[in-house]
Design a protein around this motif. Structure first.
Motif, mmCIF file in Angstrom:
data_model
loop_
_atom_site.group_PDB
_atom_site.id
_atom_site.type_symbol
_atom_site.label_atom_id
_atom_site.label_comp_id
_atom_site.label_asym_id
_atom_site.label_seq_id
_atom_site.Cartn_x
_atom_site.Cartn_y
_atom_site.Cartn_z
ATOM 1 N N GLY A 1 -8.304 13.257 -8.142
ATOM 2 C CA GLY A 1 -7.574 12.414 -7.191
ATOM 3 C C GLY A 1 -9.071 12.509 -6.824
ATOM 4 N N GLU A 2 -9.772 13.635 -6.680
ATOM 5 C CA GLU A 2 -11.313 13.073 -6.217
ATOM 6 C C GLU A 2 -12.123 11.485 -6.803
ATOM 7 N N LYS A 3 -11.863 11.944 -8.261
ATOM 8 C CA LYS A 3 -11.937 10.245 -8.701
ATOM 9 C C LYS A 3 -11.922 9.419 -8.086
ATOM 10 N N TRP A 4 -10.596 9.623 -8.366
ATOM 11 C CA TRP A 4 -10.016 8.322 -7.585
ATOM 12 C C TRP A 4 -10.099 8.028 -6.026
ATOM 13 N N THR A 5 -10.565 8.828 -5.471
ATOM 14 C CA THR A 5 -10.782 8.915 -4.337
ATOM 15 C C THR A 5 -12.537 8.514 -4.261
ATOM 16 N N ASP A 6 -13.050 8.658 -4.885
ATOM 17 C CA ASP A 6 -14.548 8.679 -4.833
ATOM 18 C C ASP A 6 -14.894 6.227 -5.531
ATOM 19 N N MET A 7 -14.068 6.321 -5.739
ATOM 20 C CA MET A 7 -13.576 4.994 -7.074
ATOM 21 C C MET A 7 -13.302 4.079 -5.674
ATOM 22 N N THR A 8 -11.816 4.455 -4.785
ATOM 23 C CA THR A 8 -11.451 3.693 -3.358
ATOM 24 C C THR A 8 -13.118 3.523 -2.676
ATOM 25 N N LYS A 9 -13.622 4.805 -2.261
ATOM 26 C CA LYS A 9 -14.524 4.760 -1.437
ATOM 27 C C LYS A 9 -15.898 3.762 -1.617
ATOM 28 N N ILE A 10 -16.258 3.573 -2.212
ATOM 29 C CA ILE A 10 -16.617 2.024 -3.300
ATOM 30 C C ILE A 10 -16.284 1.404 -3.138
ATOM 31 N N ILE A 11 -15.061 0.771 -2.847
ATOM 32 C CA ILE A 11 -14.633 0.133 -2.815
ATOM 33 C C ILE A 11 -14.501 -0.875 -1.737
ATOM 34 N N GLY B 1 1.722 11.646 -13.827
ATOM 35 C CA GLY B 1 2.201 10.457 -13.656
ATOM 36 C C GLY B 1 1.241 10.037 -12.445
ATOM 37 N N ASN B 2 2.063 8.581 -11.974
ATOM 38 C CA ASN B 2 1.526 7.210 -11.387
ATOM 39 C C ASN B 2 1.458 7.412 -10.347
ATOM 40 N N ASP B 3 1.777 8.333 -9.055
ATOM 41 C CA ASP B 3 2.578 8.221 -7.819
ATOM 42 C C ASP B 3 0.656 7.714 -6.790
ATOM 43 N N VAL B 4 -0.013 8.396 -6.972
ATOM 44 C CA VAL B 4 -1.462 8.583 -6.871
ATOM 45 C C VAL B 4 -1.928 6.575 -6.657
ATOM 46 N N THR B 5 -1.783 6.809 -8.057
ATOM 47 C CA THR B 5 -1.848 4.904 -8.382
ATOM 48 C C THR B 5 -0.507 4.186 -7.176
ATOM 49 N N LYS B 6 0.431 4.341 -6.940
ATOM 50 C CA LYS B 6 0.854 3.803 -6.300
ATOM 51 C C LYS B 6 0.932 3.751 -5.555
ATOM 52 N N LEU B 7 0.035 4.936 -4.474
ATOM 53 C CA LEU B 7 -0.084 5.268 -2.715
ATOM 54 C C LEU B 7 -1.037 4.124 -2.432
ATOM 55 N N SER B 8 -2.113 4.289 -4.085
ATOM 56 C CA SER B 8 -3.205 3.384 -3.513
ATOM 57 C C SER B 8 -3.337 2.206 -3.662
ATOM 58 N N ARG B 9 -2.065 1.872 -3.928
ATOM 59 C CA ARG B 9 -1.982 -0.014 -4.915
ATOM 60 C C ARG B 9 -1.113 -0.364 -3.570
ATOM 61 N N SER B 10 -0.090 0.139 -2.766
ATOM 62 C CA SER B 10 0.714 0.072 -1.432
ATOM 63 C C SER B 10 -0.007 0.339 -0.081
ATOM 64 N N PHE B 11 -0.732 1.499 -0.258
ATOM 65 C CA PHE B 11 -1.151 2.028 0.929
ATOM 66 C C PHE B 11 -2.896 1.182 0.941
ATOM 67 N N PHE B 12 -3.708 1.648 0.489
ATOM 68 C CA PHE B 12 -4.703 2.014 1.041
ATOM 69 C C PHE B 12 -5.756 1.026 0.252
ATOM 70 N N PHE B 13 -5.389 -0.317 -0.636
ATOM 71 C CA PHE B 13 -5.808 -1.425 -1.054
ATOM 72 C C PHE B 13 -5.729 -2.476 0.424
ATOM 73 N N PRO B 14 -4.038 -2.526 0.268
ATOM 74 C CA PRO B 14 -4.208 -3.472 1.697
ATOM 75 C C PRO B 14 -5.106 -2.658 3.041
ATOM 76 N N MET B 15 -4.910 -1.882 3.352
ATOM 77 C CA MET B 15 -5.578 -1.598 4.885
ATOM 78 C C MET B 15 -7.233 -1.626 4.363
ATOM 79 N N ILE B 16 -8.441 -1.488 2.606
ATOM 80 C CA ILE B 16 -9.200 -2.094 3.132
ATOM 81 C C ILE B 16 -9.011 -3.674 3.127
ATOM 82 N N MET B 17 -8.307 -3.860 2.866
ATOM 83 C CA MET B 17 -8.515 -5.802 2.676
ATOM 84 C C MET B 17 -8.136 -6.035 4.436
ATOM 85 N N ILE B 18 -7.559 -5.172 5.393
ATOM 86 C CA ILE B 18 -7.132 -5.958 6.672
ATOM 87 C C ILE B 18 -8.776 -4.801 7.553
ATOM 88 N N ALA B 19 -9.323 -4.150 7.180
ATOM 89 C CA ALA B 19 -10.333 -3.780 6.795
ATOM 90 C C ALA B 19 -12.060 -4.996 7.054
#
Length: 108
Positions: A18-28, A71-89
């Motif tokens: 989760g920490e690795k995934w958060t770092d990647m999302t933060k950079i994007i 599993g892929n719960d973190v990926t699904k959450l990031s793809r459906s929530f965080f990346f659209p929020m990044i695009m809106i911001a």
């Protein structure tokens, strides 16, 4: 020393995916957020993500402890929530910057 204490030296370190995934999302997010002001940030983000990929790949193959199957719960959450929020911001920040562009009245 007994065998159990010797085996601890060869188990590898524990890592948090989760920490690795958060770092990647933060950079994007930072690359997209400041893209209108600093478009070269995409190149810096690509370099940072490539470096992070290389280091994490080395750690995964060589020095980390075997990770549990999550599993892929973190990926699904990031793809459906965080990346659209990044695009809106990104869209809001770009709209705000371009609507208040300081060199708008050069010809008048």
């Amino acid at each position: 020393p007994d065998q159990d204490s010797m085996n601890k030296y060869f188990t590898g370190s524990n890592q948090m995916l989760g920490e690795k995934w958060t770092d990647m999302t933060k950079i994007i997010f930072l690359a997209c957020y400041y893209a209108t002001v600093f478009p070269e940030g995409y190149f810096y983000a690509a370099i940072a993500l490539s470096l992070q990929y290389t280091v994490n790949r080395f750690g995964l193959y060589r020095s980390w402890h075997s990770l549990p199957h999550l599993g892929n719960d973190v990926t699904k959450l990031s793809r459906s929530f965080f990346f659209p929020m990044i695009m809106i911001a990104f869209a809001v920040k770009a709209f705000h910057f371009l609507s208040s562009f300081p060199f708008d009245n050069l010809c008048s």
